[in-house]
Design an enzyme around this catalytic site. Structure first.
Site, short mmCIF file in Angstrom:
data_model
loop_
_atom_site.label_atom_id
_atom_site.label_comp_id
_atom_site.label_asym_id
_atom_site.label_seq_id
_atom_site.Cartn_x
_atom_site.Cartn_y
_atom_site.Cartn_z
N TYR A 72 2.20 -5.95 -2.44
CA TYR A 72 1.62 -5.11 -1.39
C TYR A 72 2.63 -4.87 -0.27
CZ TYR A 72 -1.18 -3.60 2.56
OH TYR A 72 -1.66 -2.89 3.63
N SER A 99 1.39 -0.10 6.87
CA SER A 99 0.89 -1.37 7.39
C SER A 99 2.03 -2.02 8.17
CB SER A 99 0.46 -2.27 6.24
OG SER A 99 0.31 -3.61 6.67
#
Length: 254
Positions: A148, A134
């Site tokens: 995360y 990401s």
């Protein structure tokens, strides 16, 4: 399966599903890996090449090893580690169990599968491993999605380091990371949030990611605005970047 084979984890939805479609259209037989059998069966019907379904929960390391054992004799030349999820909220409020599950899927499964398949690829001096990370993985930190962001930083860092090792060994094997910004998938539903920035669709992300993988670009960031944000994050003061990231995360509505 006699053709070259691509293994795609997280193939039941989102980016993983779309990457499986793109690779099948390029002529690869595909091993579809996820927890939801019905989703995998539906996807298999849509693919133009042969497919094999493996139902696995990659939170469980035994399932990671089992996946390798079930596929190591295939003519596998591509591994896509796309399984993963996020969690939104204050660090003190997100249940510890959910964060530990996230670490198992986002980090441990990627590490184990990359390690196992890379050994095979190096012996043949052929193969591609793309770890779906990401843009969070190139940022210094992400308040309100702390675990995360940290998990994706691990994936990006690991992929970049291994890529450099392979380059110094003059190996033809590829390892890279796909680092998109917001993508219109089930991710935010699972994370308990809503996008605060404009998203791209999963197919666009997959097409770009696969194309760049075959060009052997080790750090793949789809979209000009997200690339600019990643560059800015490198040159701006770390404290400022973290503050801005936190402000963006707070705009998300659970």
């Amino acid at each position: 399966m006699r053709n070259e084979v691509a293994i795609v984890t997280g193939a039941s939805s989102g980016i993983g599903r779309e990457i499986a479609i793109q690779l099948s259209r390029r002529g690869y037989d595909v091993v579809l890996v996820a927890r939801r059998l019905d989703r995998l069966e539906q996807l298999a019907k849509e693919l133009p090449t042969k497919s094999k379904i493996i139902v696995a929960d990659l939170e469980d390391l035994e399932d990671c090893y089992s996946l390798y054992e079930q596929t190591k004799q295939l003519n596998c030349t591509i591994l896509i580690n796309s399984a993963g999820f996020g969690a939104f909220g204050s660090y003190t409020e997100i249940p510890l169990e959910k964060e530990l599950s996230m670490i198992d899927v986002n980090i441990k499964s990627v590490h184990v599968l990359t390690k196992l398949f890379l050994a095979n690829f190096k012996k043949r001096n052929k193969g591609y491993i793309l770890n779906v990370s990401s843009v969070a993985g190139v940022m210094p930190a992400g308040p309100y999605m702390a675990a995360y962001y940290a998990s994706k930083a691990y994936v990006t860092s690991l992929s970049s380091a291994v890529s450099q090792e392979l380059a110094e060994e003059k190996s033809d094997v590829y390892v890279g990371s796909l680092c998109p910004g917001p993508v219109n998938t089930e991710f935010n539903q699972v994370a308990g949030a809503a996008f605060s920035l404009k998203s791209i669709d999963a197919r666009t992300c997959a097409v770009y990611g696969v194309n760049q993988m075959f060009k052997k670009n080790s750090l793949i960031i789809p979209g000009a605005s997200i690339k600019a944000a990643a560059i800015l994050a490198k040159i701006a003061p770390r404290k400022l970047v973290i503050k801005i990231a936190g402000q963006q995360q707070k705009k998300k509505q659970g």
